[in-house]
Design an enzyme around this catalytic site. Structure first.
Site, PDB file in Angstrom:
ATOM      1  N   CYS A   9      80.651   6.328  12.998  1.00 56.07           N
ATOM      2  CA  CYS A   9      81.114   7.100  14.155  1.00 56.07           C
ATOM      3  C   CYS A   9      80.101   6.909  15.283  1.00 56.07           C
ATOM      4  CB  CYS A   9      81.351   8.564  13.803  1.00 56.07           C
ATOM      5  SG  CYS A   9      79.879   9.461  13.255  1.00 56.07           S
ATOM      6  N   ASN A  12      76.683   9.652  14.022  1.00 52.42           N
ATOM      7  CA  ASN A  12      76.368   9.721  12.580  1.00 52.42           C
ATOM      8  C   ASN A  12      75.827  11.099  12.185  1.00 52.42           C
ATOM      9  OD1 ASN A  12      74.219   8.060  10.145  1.00 52.42           O
ATOM     10  ND2 ASN A  12      76.321   8.680   9.896  1.00 52.42           N
ATOM     11  N   CYS A  14      78.431  13.901  12.528  1.00 48.02           N
ATOM     12  CA  CYS A  14      79.633  14.716  12.291  1.00 48.02           C
ATOM     13  C   CYS A  14      80.654  13.975  11.420  1.00 48.02           C
ATOM     14  CB  CYS A  14      80.287  15.122  13.611  1.00 48.02           C
ATOM     15  SG  CYS A  14      79.228  16.109  14.680  1.00 48.02           S
ATOM     16  N   ARG A  15      81.381  13.030  11.996  1.00 50.11           N
ATOM     17  CA  ARG A  15      82.520  12.438  11.291  1.00 50.11           C
ATOM     18  C   ARG A  15      82.116  11.489  10.160  1.00 50.11           C
ATOM     19  NH1 ARG A  15      85.118  10.270  16.671  1.00 50.11           N
ATOM     20  NH2 ARG A  15      82.866  10.111  17.057  1.00 50.11           N
ATOM     21  N   SER A  16      81.221  10.530  10.435  1.00 50.99           N
ATOM     22  CA  SER A  16      80.935   9.545   9.369  1.00 50.99           C
ATOM     23  C   SER A  16      80.135  10.117   8.206  1.00 50.99           C
ATOM     24  CB  SER A  16      80.318   8.255   9.928  1.00 50.99           C
ATOM     25  OG  SER A  16      79.089   8.487  10.572  1.00 50.99           O
ATOM     26  N   ASP A 128      86.565  13.487  18.028  1.00 48.80           N
ATOM     27  CA  ASP A 128      85.142  13.839  18.021  1.00 48.80           C
ATOM     28  C   ASP A 128      85.025  15.366  18.128  1.00 48.80           C
ATOM     29  OD1 ASP A 128      82.506  14.298  18.584  1.00 48.80           O
ATOM     30  OD2 ASP A 128      82.344  12.735  20.114  1.00 48.80           O
TER      31      ASP A 128
HETATM   32  P1  4NP Z   1      79.954  12.023  15.593  1.00 41.65           P
HETATM   33  O1  4NP Z   1      79.898  13.193  16.716  1.00 41.65           O
HETATM   34  O2  4NP Z   1      80.116  10.718  16.350  1.00 41.65           O
HETATM   35  O3  4NP Z   1      81.156  12.368  14.802  1.00 41.65           O
HETATM   36  O4  4NP Z   1      78.653  12.118  14.846  1.00 41.65           O
HETATM   37  C1  4NP Z   1      79.021  13.189  17.803  1.00 41.65           C
HETATM   38  C2  4NP Z   1      77.718  13.560  17.630  1.00 41.65           C
HETATM   39  C3  4NP Z   1      76.864  13.601  18.715  1.00 41.65           C
HETATM   40  C4  4NP Z   1      77.342  13.252  19.969  1.00 41.65           C
HETATM   41  C5  4NP Z   1      78.648  12.859  20.139  1.00 41.65           C
HETATM   42  C6  4NP Z   1      79.493  12.826  19.049  1.00 41.65           C
HETATM   43  N1  4NP Z   1      76.460  13.317  21.081  1.00 41.65           N
HETATM   44  O5  4NP Z   1      76.938  13.109  22.211  1.00 41.65           O
HETATM   45  O6  4NP Z   1      75.264  13.580  20.920  1.00 41.65           O
END
Ligand code: 4NP
Length: 157
Positions: A9, A12, A14-16, A128
């Site tokens: 993702c 790294n 939340c989703r992955s 997201d």
């Molecule tokens: P992920 O979510 O891609 O599912 O881990 C996010 C985590 C952090 C951010 C964006 C999406 N960020 O902008 O810091």
């Protein structure tokens, strides 16, 4: 034969990591741990070294899944180390493909949107959840749970 699976993702956190935790639990429940290597990574490096977001850890824990991975950024070698690279959205897809030195490289075919394995949703991308509320995290887990069932079926059948 050992199959190596990488979930990707943006951050790294939340989703992955959630996909990694769900996959690990499902293979453990089925006694298939020795058949797989599973990992996750982000296309961005902002959260390197961090545990998954506390909101995602809470939502996963409520489903009996402990998320223990630390964020890391994907590197070009991952494209050759792993057999399947499952990305959460189209931005991730573009970012991962941009690491491939040659557009005709066969590694292109390893990189897929995770929801292409889902049977229950028409969505193509896992939203997201980072800037939303707690229910966004539950929704991500729901989507991933179904898609990972489909992914595992594709390996086992
Ligand atoms: P992920 O979510 O891609 O599912 O881990 C996010 C985590 C952090 C951010 C964006 C999406 N960020 O902008 O810091």
């Amino acid at each position: 034969m050992l199959k190596k699976v990488l979930f990707v993702c943006l951050g790294n956190i939340c989703r992955s990591p959630a996909a990694e935790g769900i996959f690990q639990k499902k293979i453990k429940d089925r006694g298939l741990e020795k058949s797989f290597v599973v990992d996750s990574a982000g296309t961005g490096g902002w959260h390197v070294g961090n545990l998954a977001d506390s909101r995602m850890r809470k939502a996963a824990s409520a489903r009996g899944i402990n998320l223990e991975s630390r964020s890391r950024q994907i590197k070009q070698i991952d494209l050759y180390e792993f057999d399947e690279i499952l990305v959460m959205d189209k931005d991730n897809l573009e970012a991962v493909k941009s690491l491939i030195p040659d557009a005709l490289d066969p590694v292109n075919s390893k990189i897929k949107l995770i929801l292409s394995y889902s049977k229950k949703t028409n969505l193509n991308e896992v939203p997201d959840p980072y800037y939303g509320g707690q229910n966004g995290f539950d929704n991500v887990l729901e989507l991933l749970n179904d898609a990972i069932d489909g992914l595992l079926e594709s390996f086992i059948d």
